[in-house]
Write a protein that holds these residues in place. Structure first.
Motif, PDB file in Angstrom:
ATOM      1  N   SER A  64      -6.752  -4.640  -9.833  1.00 27.92           N
ATOM      2  CA  SER A  64      -6.668  -5.355  -8.573  1.00 27.92           C
ATOM      3  C   SER A  64      -5.938  -6.666  -8.800  1.00 27.92           C
ATOM      4  CB  SER A  64      -8.073  -5.632  -8.015  1.00 27.92           C
ATOM      5  OG  SER A  64      -8.708  -4.429  -7.671  1.00 27.92           O
TER       6      SER A  64
ATOM      7  N   PRO B   3      -6.178  -1.109  -5.147  1.00 30.48           N
ATOM      8  CA  PRO B   3      -6.118   0.198  -5.818  1.00 30.48           C
ATOM      9  C   PRO B   3      -7.372   1.030  -5.600  1.00 30.48           C
ATOM     10  CG  PRO B   3      -5.245  -1.495  -7.239  1.00 30.48           C
ATOM     11  CD  PRO B   3      -5.787  -2.205  -6.027  1.00 30.48           C
TER      12      PRO B   3
ATOM     13  N   SER C  54      -7.817  -2.590   2.184  1.00 28.72           N
ATOM     14  CA  SER C  54      -7.336  -1.208   2.098  1.00 28.72           C
ATOM     15  C   SER C  54      -6.218  -1.041   1.085  1.00 28.72           C
ATOM     16  CB  SER C  54      -6.850  -0.731   3.474  1.00 28.72           C
ATOM     17  OG  SER C  54      -5.660  -1.418   3.847  1.00 28.72           O
ATOM     18  N   MET C  55      -5.508  -2.126   0.776  1.00 25.08           N
ATOM     19  CA  MET C  55      -4.388  -1.992  -0.160  1.00 25.08           C
ATOM     20  C   MET C  55      -4.829  -2.060  -1.616  1.00 25.08           C
ATOM     21  SD  MET C  55      -2.199  -5.264  -1.133  1.00 25.08           S
ATOM     22  CE  MET C  55      -2.961  -6.460  -2.225  1.00 25.08           C
TER      23      MET C  55
ATOM     24  N   SER D 265     -10.736   0.213  -3.193  1.00 27.34           N
ATOM     25  CA  SER D 265     -11.279  -0.804  -2.310  1.00 27.34           C
ATOM     26  C   SER D 265     -12.761  -1.004  -2.558  1.00 27.34           C
ATOM     27  CB  SER D 265     -11.070  -0.408  -0.842  1.00 27.34           C
ATOM     28  OG  SER D 265      -9.698  -0.282  -0.564  1.00 27.34           O
TER      29      SER D 265
ATOM     30  N   LYS E 138       0.825  -1.210   0.000  1.00 25.90           N
ATOM     31  CA  LYS E 138       0.000   0.000   0.000  1.00 25.90           C
ATOM     32  C   LYS E 138       0.860   1.261   0.000  1.00 25.90           C
ATOM     33  CE  LYS E 138      -3.761   2.297   2.488  1.00 25.90           C
ATOM     34  NZ  LYS E 138      -4.693   2.234   3.640  1.00 25.90           N
ATOM     35  N   GLN E 139       1.911   1.260   0.799  1.00 26.19           N
ATOM     36  CA  GLN E 139       2.762   2.440   0.894  1.00 26.19           C
ATOM     37  C   GLN E 139       3.533   2.692  -0.398  1.00 26.19           C
ATOM     38  OE1 GLN E 139       5.140   1.774   4.391  1.00 26.19           O
ATOM     39  NE2 GLN E 139       3.396   1.953   5.789  1.00 26.19           N
ATOM     40  N   SER E 140       3.974   1.607  -1.029  1.00 29.57           N
ATOM     41  CA  SER E 140       4.728   1.757  -2.268  1.00 29.57           C
ATOM     42  C   SER E 140       3.832   1.963  -3.482  1.00 29.57           C
ATOM     43  CB  SER E 140       5.596   0.512  -2.497  1.00 29.57           C
ATOM     44  OG  SER E 140       4.792  -0.630  -2.745  1.00 29.57           O
ATOM     45  N   LYS E 141       2.531   1.682  -3.296  1.00 25.91           N
ATOM     46  CA  LYS E 141       1.550   1.759  -4.388  1.00 25.91           C
ATOM     47  C   LYS E 141       1.973   0.873  -5.562  1.00 25.91           C
ATOM     48  CE  LYS E 141      -0.044   6.396  -3.150  1.00 25.91           C
ATOM     49  NZ  LYS E 141      -0.268   7.790  -3.594  1.00 25.91           N
ATOM     50  N   ASN E 142       2.580  -0.227  -5.213  1.00 24.66           N
ATOM     51  CA  ASN E 142       3.055  -1.198  -6.211  1.00 24.66           C
ATOM     52  C   ASN E 142       2.487  -2.556  -5.838  1.00 24.66           C
ATOM     53  OD1 ASN E 142       4.422  -2.194  -8.416  1.00 24.66           O
ATOM     54  ND2 ASN E 142       6.354  -2.450  -7.321  1.00 24.66           N
ATOM     55  N   PHE E 143       1.586  -3.070  -6.649  1.00 23.89           N
ATOM     56  CA  PHE E 143       0.855  -4.276  -6.302  1.00 23.89           C
ATOM     57  C   PHE E 143       1.205  -5.418  -7.254  1.00 23.89           C
ATOM     58  CE2 PHE E 143      -1.763  -0.480  -5.614  1.00 23.89           C
ATOM     59  CZ  PHE E 143      -1.868  -0.514  -4.232  1.00 23.89           C
TER      60      PHE E 143
END
Length: 365
Positions: free
Chosen positions: A268, A249, A246-247, A251, A206-211
């Protein structure tokens, strides 16, 4: 709703473009205005009268219902993915210790009509590579997750490449990363034996916005052995569920069968929960395990998992890879330590995951 929008767009195109074409025939402006108005009124009246003409209404309904049937078929096939059967012989201790995946045996999907209609298939190296081409796959958990990684990599790597992979992958309590250059697939194994490890991993995403494109995770065996408290496990499951949602992109809100109608999801990841295997108490290798990991405790942990709303079946975001069911079907002959099973079990889990990816990405099986 989609049908109404499409019909409206079609009507607008007719009203706009037909007069323009007629203008090319050098009709007067008054004639064009008259024709446009008459055409618009005709289309408007036709739309309002459509419900009163059964033939037209049935056609419109059939178009809508066909998309619903496709969706229902996908849901039905997802529910049948674990319908498999085994034909195996008990492996030797040497087989299990060496993590051999060529133990004498096989598995296949059951030959019932509903399962056959779904067209499940074991994917070979070429098809698996095509499906995972350019993907970022993350597998997080304990030793069960490591065995899933072995089966997954065995599908996309050559046998000589797998020998070196196993040496690095099974370094005790460590992460592992590999990039399969040939198909551009990146795979990360994250050593995460406790639920808090998984929750922390979700926060990192979530913090890195990299999924990742595909996420497989599961934990519980270490908690059962070292904490031995199903209520505490329940709290951890709910915290993990909240962090997973919450993580995303965007929710979505989840209903009993997954995201509710109208929810929005942007890229997602495909997410799976790796369930715990059947534990054969008499075969566990230590007295502590035999004392703490009894059937009653195992069932209590399962109850908390199914009540946590983490799994898709209970309205959560993760599709279950049911290692308990797969290991139960394989039976006692598929393990020598009561906890870790032969490669066939994890191979079946990987193929179930890949077929689920095909179904959910609307690709033909």
């Amino acid at each position: 709703m989609v049908g109404a929008v499409q019909y409206g767009a079609l009507a607008a195109c007719i009203v706009l473009f037909v007069p323009m074409v007629m203008a090319g025939w050098h009709l007067s402006r008054n004639k064009m205005l008259f024709f446009s108005g008459a055409l618009f009124i005709t289309l408007a009246v036709g739309v309002h009268l459509t419900p009163y003409f059964p033939a037209i209404s049935n056609f419109v309904s059939s178009v809508k219902s066909s998309s619903i049937v496709v969706s229902e078929n996908r849901d039905s096939c997802i529910s049948l993915l674990h319908n498999i059967v085994y034909d195996v012989k008990k492996p030797s201790l040497e087989d299990l210790e060496n993590m051999r995946d060529d133990v004498d045996g096989s598995w296949a999907w059951a030959r019932s009509d509903p399962v056959a209609a779904c067209g499940f298939q074991k994917l070979g190296r070429s098809d698996s590579s095509d499906l995972l081409n350019g993907s970022w796959v993350v597998v997080a958990g304990d030793s069960q997750a490591r065995l899933v990684v072995v089966s997954l990599l065995s599908l996309v790597l050559r046998s000589e490449e797998m020998d070196s992979v196993k040496v690095d992958l099974f370094k005790r309590h460590s992460d592992y990363q590999i990039v399969v250059d040939e198909i551009g697939m990146k795979l990360d194994f994250v050593w995460a034996p406790y639920m808090t490890n998984l929750t922390d991993l979700m926060m990192e995403f979530k913090q890195s916005k990299n999924f990742p494109d595909v996420l497989v995770m599961g934990a519980g065996l270490w908690h059962m052995l070292h904490v031995t408290n199903s209520s505490d496990y329940s709290v951890s499951l709910r915290l993990l569920r909240n962090s997973v949602v919450s993580m995303l992109p965007v929710s979505p809100e989840f209903g009993t069968d997954g995201p509710v109608t109208g929810s929005v999801s942007i890229r997602s990841p495909h997410m799976f929960w790796l369930g715990m295997p059947v534990l054969i108490n008499s075969m566990l290798i230590s007295e502590e395990k035999r004392e703490k990991m009894k059937d009653a405790m195992r069932n209590a942990y399962d109850t908390e998992l199914y009540g946590s709303k983490l799994l898709r079946r209970s309205g959560g975001p993760l599709l279950l890879l049911d290692i308990q069911l797969l290991s139960q079907k394989c039976g006692q002959q598929c393990t020598v330590d009561g906890m870790h099973y032969v490669g066939l079990v994890y191979e079946a889990a990987v193929h179930i995951m890949l077929n689920a990816l095909l179904i959910e990405s609307h690709q033909k099986l």
